[in-house]
Scaffold this active site. Sequence first.
Site, PDB file in Angstrom:
ATOM      1  N   ARG A 297      76.090  17.703  47.304  1.00  0.00           N
ATOM      2  CA  ARG A 297      75.361  18.141  48.494  1.00  0.00           C
ATOM      3  C   ARG A 297      75.965  17.393  49.677  1.00  0.00           C
ATOM      4  O   ARG A 297      75.649  16.235  49.921  1.00  0.00           O
ATOM      5  CB  ARG A 297      73.875  17.804  48.321  1.00  0.00           C
ATOM      6  CG  ARG A 297      72.976  18.265  49.438  1.00  0.00           C
ATOM      7  CD  ARG A 297      71.528  18.004  49.086  1.00  0.00           C
ATOM      8  NE  ARG A 297      71.076  18.876  48.031  1.00  0.00           N
ATOM      9  CZ  ARG A 297      70.395  20.010  48.229  1.00  0.00           C
ATOM     10  NH1 ARG A 297      70.057  20.384  49.441  1.00  0.00           N
ATOM     11  NH2 ARG A 297      70.038  20.760  47.203  1.00  0.00           N
TER      12      ARG A 297
ATOM     13  N   ASN B 189      60.068  18.856  42.629  1.00  0.00           N
ATOM     14  CA  ASN B 189      60.800  18.706  41.371  1.00  0.00           C
ATOM     15  C   ASN B 189      60.052  19.390  40.207  1.00  0.00           C
ATOM     16  O   ASN B 189      60.259  19.048  39.054  1.00  0.00           O
ATOM     17  CB  ASN B 189      61.007  17.213  41.072  1.00  0.00           C
ATOM     18  CG  ASN B 189      62.055  16.964  39.995  1.00  0.00           C
ATOM     19  OD1 ASN B 189      62.982  17.759  39.818  1.00  0.00           O
ATOM     20  ND2 ASN B 189      61.910  15.882  39.247  1.00  0.00           N
ATOM     21  N   ALA B 190      59.175  20.343  40.543  1.00  0.00           N
ATOM     22  CA  ALA B 190      58.488  21.099  39.485  1.00  0.00           C
ATOM     23  C   ALA B 190      59.544  21.826  38.651  1.00  0.00           C
ATOM     24  O   ALA B 190      60.596  22.201  39.173  1.00  0.00           O
ATOM     25  CB  ALA B 190      57.518  22.098  40.099  1.00  0.00           C
TER      26      ALA B 190
ATOM     27  N   LYS C 263      68.886  12.508  29.972  1.00  0.00           N
ATOM     28  CA  LYS C 263      69.753  11.525  30.608  1.00  0.00           C
ATOM     29  C   LYS C 263      69.692  10.144  29.953  1.00  0.00           C
ATOM     30  O   LYS C 263      70.581   9.321  30.155  1.00  0.00           O
ATOM     31  CB  LYS C 263      69.393  11.416  32.087  1.00  0.00           C
ATOM     32  CG  LYS C 263      69.469  12.755  32.794  1.00  0.00           C
ATOM     33  CD  LYS C 263      70.761  13.430  32.460  1.00  0.00           C
ATOM     34  CE  LYS C 263      71.016  14.748  33.145  1.00  0.00           C
ATOM     35  NZ  LYS C 263      69.939  15.498  33.709  1.00  0.00           N
TER      36      LYS C 263
ATOM     37  N   TYR D 297      56.958  12.467  32.651  1.00  0.00           N
ATOM     38  CA  TYR D 297      57.985  13.344  33.224  1.00  0.00           C
ATOM     39  C   TYR D 297      59.159  13.461  32.232  1.00  0.00           C
ATOM     40  O   TYR D 297      59.706  12.441  31.773  1.00  0.00           O
ATOM     41  CB  TYR D 297      58.475  12.789  34.575  1.00  0.00           C
ATOM     42  CG  TYR D 297      59.684  13.555  35.085  1.00  0.00           C
ATOM     43  CD1 TYR D 297      59.557  14.886  35.487  1.00  0.00           C
ATOM     44  CD2 TYR D 297      60.948  12.975  35.132  1.00  0.00           C
ATOM     45  CE1 TYR D 297      60.667  15.606  35.921  1.00  0.00           C
ATOM     46  CE2 TYR D 297      62.057  13.687  35.565  1.00  0.00           C
ATOM     47  CZ  TYR D 297      61.908  15.008  35.953  1.00  0.00           C
ATOM     48  OH  TYR D 297      63.003  15.720  36.371  1.00  0.00           O
TER      49      TYR D 297
ATOM     50  N   CYS E 288      71.737  20.573  43.230  1.00  0.00           N
ATOM     51  CA  CYS E 288      72.927  20.950  43.992  1.00  0.00           C
ATOM     52  C   CYS E 288      73.542  22.241  43.462  1.00  0.00           C
ATOM     53  O   CYS E 288      74.715  22.511  43.680  1.00  0.00           O
ATOM     54  CB  CYS E 288      73.943  19.816  43.992  1.00  0.00           C
ATOM     55  SG  CYS E 288      73.300  18.343  44.794  1.00  0.00           S
ATOM     56  N   GLY E 289      72.760  23.025  42.739  1.00  0.00           N
ATOM     57  CA  GLY E 289      73.230  24.361  42.359  1.00  0.00           C
ATOM     58  C   GLY E 289      73.858  24.454  40.986  1.00  0.00           C
ATOM     59  O   GLY E 289      74.468  25.455  40.648  1.00  0.00           O
TER      60      GLY E 289
ATOM     61  N   SER F  45      71.708  16.682  40.464  1.00  0.00           N
ATOM     62  CA  SER F  45      70.498  17.510  40.415  1.00  0.00           C
ATOM     63  C   SER F  45      70.230  18.117  41.796  1.00  0.00           C
ATOM     64  O   SER F  45      70.485  17.467  42.811  1.00  0.00           O
ATOM     65  CB  SER F  45      69.306  16.645  40.042  1.00  0.00           C
ATOM     66  OG  SER F  45      69.687  15.724  39.075  1.00  0.00           O
TER      67      SER F  45
HETATM   68  C1  SPV Z   1      68.435  16.143  36.487  1.00  0.00           C
HETATM   69  O1  SPV Z   1      67.618  15.633  37.269  1.00  0.00           O
HETATM   70  O2  SPV Z   1      69.658  16.025  36.616  1.00  0.00           O
HETATM   71  C2  SPV Z   1      67.946  16.930  35.368  1.00  0.00           C
HETATM   72  C3  SPV Z   1      66.584  16.762  34.956  1.00  0.00           C
HETATM   73  O3  SPV Z   1      68.695  17.635  34.766  1.00  0.00           O
HETATM   74  S1  SPV Z   1      66.308  15.235  34.251  1.00  0.00           S
HETATM   75  O4  SPV Z   1      65.946  15.466  32.888  1.00  0.00           O
HETATM   76  O5  SPV Z   1      65.238  14.638  35.009  1.00  0.00           O
HETATM   77  O6  SPV Z   1      67.521  14.449  34.324  1.00  0.00           O
HETATM   78 MN    MN Z   2      70.749  17.154  35.241  1.00  0.00          MN
END
Ligand code: SPV
Ligand code: MN
Length: 624
Positions: free
Chosen positions: A420, A387-388, A232, A223, A275-276, A273
Site C-alpha cells: 500500500r 477487520n471483520a 501466521k 481473534y 492490500c488486495g 494484509s
Molecule cells: C493477515 O492479516 O495477513 C491475515 C489474517 O491473513 S491473519 O490470520 O490475522 O494473519
Molecule cells: Mn495474511
Amino acid sequence: MQDRFDEILKARLTHDNYIKIADLTNHKIHQFVAETIELCNPDSVFVCTDSPEDIACIRRRATELGEEKSLATKGHTYHFDGYTDQGRDKANTRFLLPKGWDLGSSLEEVVDKDEGLLEMKGILKNIMAGKEMFVRIFCLGPTNSRFSISAVQLTDSAYVSHSEDLLYRPGYEQMRRIGDSPDFFRVLHSSGELENHISKNVDKRRIYIDLEDDIVYSVNTQYAGNTVGFKKLSLRLSIRRAMREGWLSEHMFVMGVHGPNNRTTYFTGAFPSFCGKTSTAMIPGEAIIGDDIAFLRNIDGRVRAVNVECGVFGIIEDVNAKDDPLIMKALTDPGEVIFSNVLIAEAKPYWTGDGRAHPDKGINYSGEWFKGKKDKNGKDIPPSHKNARYTINLKALANLDPRADDPEGVEVSGIIYGGRDSDTWVPLEQSFSWAHGVVTMGASLESETTAATLGKEGVRSFQPMSNLDFLSMPVGEYIAAHLKFEEQLKIKPIIFGGNYFLRDRDGKYLNDKKDKYVWLKWMERRVHGEVDAITAPTGYIPLYEDLEKLFREVLNKEYSFEDYEKQFTIRVQENLRKIERILNIFDKEPSTPGIFFEVMDEQKHRLLEAQEQFGDCIPPVKFQ
Ligand code: SPV
Ligand code: MN
C-alpha cells in the site's frame, strides 16, 4: 506409550477418545496431549479423527457452546471477538528466546524463554477447568507430499477448531503416516475465562512462539489471527524450517492466470494484509489455489508452490457483488461460512461496503449497535469492524484451480510483490533479474499500516516480502535465503512489483480496483515473452499500446494515454528517498549479503542519471 502419559490419557479421556489418540503411534503427540491435560485441566477431551461424524460434532459444539450462532442461510454462522481483540496482537506476541539466540534488530518483541514459559504456564494453569479441549491434527500443504508438515492444535475453542476445519487439510491420516516422528508443529490455545462468550482477561492476553521446539502458545484471545495457530503463528516456525532446508515459506497467494490457447500460468503474490492479496487471487475468470500462505520449493530446477491452507479467512469489508462477485456468491449461497465481527440483524449479516441497504440497529462486536453509536472517544462505531472477516473453504469458490491439492504443487512462472504505497511505485513493473526483484521489490516493500493489526493505521512501514510481521530470523538472513534460492534453479520465475494504491498529488487514487485484472494479464504475457516493455530505471514497465489493448479485451474499458502517463511516471525523488529508508534498515543488519547493497546502489545510480537527464517526474515515453 510411556506409562505416565498413558495413565493420564486413560484416566482423563473417554474410552472412544482414548482409542483415537492411542491409535496414533506417536509418542510426542501423546506427551503433548497428556501434559496439556495436566496443565490446563479440561473437564473433557475430544479427539477429532477427521471422520464426518467428528467434524460435524465440532461444528455442533461451536453453536452449543455459544461461540457461534446460526444465521438464516443454511450453514452460515457468526462469531464475535472481544472489542479489543479484533486483529493480530503484535504487542503481546513474543518469541521465546533461548539463551544465546539472536533474531536481529528488526523483529518484534522477544522474551527470555525460561521466563516466558514460566509466565505462560502460570496463566495456563487450570485454564480449561469446566471446558472441553479439542485435539485437532492437520496437514500444512497437501497431504502425502514433500511439502506436507503435520500440525497439532489443542484448543478449548470450538470456534477455532471449526474455523480450522474450513482452513486446513485434515491431518489425522498424515499423522499416522509420519509414525513416531517428532517432526510436527504444535499449538496450544485457550480463550481463557469467557464472559458472554468473549475472552475476559485481556490483560493476560499472550501469544508466545517457541522456535526451538516448534510450539506456539496463545491465551486469552479469540481473534483467529491470534488463535488459529497455523496461520501466521506457525508461519514463523515454517520460515525457519524453510531456511534450514533451502526452500521458502511465504505470505503469498498462489493463482493461475489464463492466457491465450487455454494456457494457465501460475503466479504467487506477496501483499501485506488489506492490500488486495485475496481479491487478486479471486479475480473472476482466473483460478485460485490459495490466498494467504505458500510453500515454494525447487523441484528439478523449477519453483513449485502449494497453498499451505485450503480455505480463506478473508477481510469482508468492501466485498460486494460488483467488485468481488465470486466471494459474494460464496458468502450468500447456502454452505459453510463463519462471519466474524460483522453486523447482525434478524439473522442476517451486513458489513461496510457490501453494497446493500443496512438496518439502523443490530448487534456487532460492540454489543447492541444502532446508527450513530459512538465509542468512548466520540468516534462513530461502524456497523462491522474494519477487520471483520469471513471463513470459508476454497471449495465454495467457483474458480478453484483443479490442481489446488496437487502434491507436487504448481510450477511458478511469476512472483509479485506489492504494498500500500501512495506515492512511490508505479502500479506494475518487472524486475531486471531475480536479484533485482528480490532486493528492490521484495526486500524493499513498504506498506501503510492497516486494521489487520492493532494500532495506528496509515503509517508507512517496512514490510519485506509482506512477511516482516512473521519473520523469525534476522531480516538480512531471510533476504540472503531468497537470493540463494535462485542458485540451484534451472528456470527462474520472473519477479514483478505492484502497487494498487498509487495516488496523484491531490491524494486521489490513480487506479480502479479492477485494473489489477489487466496487470495480471500483462504479467502473463511477459512471462511468455509476448509483449514488449520499456526499460525504466526501476524496472521494465508496460507499453501503452499493450495495456490499452488489454484494458479493452479484459475490462471492455477505454484506457487513456493520460491515465497511463500519470500512473507510470517514475517519481525519482520518492524512489531515492525510499532507497535511503531501506538502506538505513539493512545497514544495521550485519547478515545482509553484499549483493543487496550492490543492487541498491545500481538502482540509485540509474535513478540519478535519469534525474539529471529528465528531472524528478519522468513519464514513460522518455525511456522509449
Ligand atoms: C493477515 O492479516 O495477513 C491475515 C489474517 O491473513 S491473519 O490470520 O490475522 O494473519
Ligand atoms: Mn495474511
